[in-house]
Design an enzyme around this catalytic site. Structure first.
Site, mmCIF file in Angstrom:
data_model
loop_
_atom_site.group_PDB
_atom_site.id
_atom_site.type_symbol
_atom_site.label_atom_id
_atom_site.label_comp_id
_atom_site.label_asym_id
_atom_site.label_seq_id
_atom_site.Cartn_x
_atom_site.Cartn_y
_atom_site.Cartn_z
ATOM 1 N N CYS A 86 0.826 -1.196 0.000
ATOM 2 C CA CYS A 86 0.000 0.000 0.000
ATOM 3 C C CYS A 86 0.871 1.261 0.000
ATOM 4 C CB CYS A 86 -0.976 -0.036 1.168
ATOM 5 S SG CYS A 86 -2.405 1.060 0.965
ATOM 6 N N HIS A 196 -3.537 -5.792 1.175
ATOM 7 C CA HIS A 196 -2.887 -6.070 2.458
ATOM 8 C C HIS A 196 -2.925 -7.556 2.808
ATOM 9 C CE1 HIS A 196 -2.261 -1.906 3.955
ATOM 10 N NE2 HIS A 196 -3.305 -1.629 3.192
ATOM 11 N N GLU A 198 -1.127 -9.129 4.836
ATOM 12 C CA GLU A 198 -0.858 -9.337 6.264
ATOM 13 C C GLU A 198 -2.136 -9.367 7.098
ATOM 14 O OE1 GLU A 198 -0.795 -4.783 5.847
ATOM 15 O OE2 GLU A 198 -0.353 -6.549 4.619
#
EC number: 6.3.5.3
Length: 222
Positions: A86, A196, A198
């Site tokens: 990002c 994302h 994660e």
């Protein structure tokens, strides 16, 4: 695997990234502040998401000029794996480590939702745990994620297999050209992606589609 997470004012996804790296590798990453001019001996460097310097000038433009980014660039030249997610993707572009540009979303609105990604190139250190063409779920949260490149650059990165993730099944949230969601550099050791991964690595997140990315990196660096 030894890893490092870069920290800059305004980044707010560093804790998420630290948690993901710790959970998958079993070892907490080193955190490195923006003013550092040297990096520890690591296998992976991650620049997490957020809003470095409030995105006041241009997303990632100020962060890309911090001392630590010169050290990141040097490590990248040496072949160390570097990943920007990002705002981290935006910073890598502003630092000249990845081609193209990330413009304002086509909707001109901040987008925060789940999308689908297809794995366009599974033959990289980052995507090796996925199958070619595999479609995965992943959340996004950005205002300036619209990938653009001039025709010559676009032809080159497409032809060289540098596009590794695309938005799939009509879920492109920002208008990115060719549905591009993530790319690598020519050497294949620097990855930038807007979604994302994660935030989708364990069942408590509602899915684990992001986990193979980290497992792939771990396999490469082990």
């Amino acid at each position: 695997m030894k890893s490092a997470v870069i920290q800059l004012p305004g980044l707010n996804r560093d804790r998420d990234m630290i948690a993901a790296l710790t959970k998958v590798s079993g070892k907490a990453p080193v955190t490195v502040w923006q003013t550092e001019t040297e990096l520890p001996d690591v296998d992976l460097i991650v620049i997490p998401g957020g809003f470095s310097y409030g995105d006041y000038l241009r997303c990632g433009a100020i962060a890309a000029r911090m001392p630590v980014m010169r050290a990141v660039a040097e490590k990248a030249k040496q072949g160390v794996l570097v990943m920007g997610v990002c705002n981290g993707f935006q910073i890598l572009m502003e630092a000249g480590l990845l081609p193209g540009a990330l413009m304002r979303n086509a909707s001109l609105k901040f987008v925060c939702r789940e999308v689908k990604l297809s794995v366009a190139n599974a033959n990289t250190a980052f995507t090796r745990a996925y199958a070619p063409g595999q479609v995965i779920r992943c959340p996004v949260a950005h205002h300036d994620g619209n990938f653009f490149a001039d025709p010559e650059t676009l032809a080159r990165i497409e032809g060289e297999g540098q596009v590794v993730f695309r938005y799939a099944e009509g879920t492109n949230p920002n208008g990115s050209i060719n549905d591009i969601a993530g790319i690598v550099n020519e050497a294949g050791n620097v990855l930038g992606l807007m979604p994302h991964p994660e935030n989708l690595i364990e069942a408590a997140h509602g899915g684990m589609d992001g986990r193979p990315l980290f497992e792939g990196i771990l396999g490469k660096a082990a």
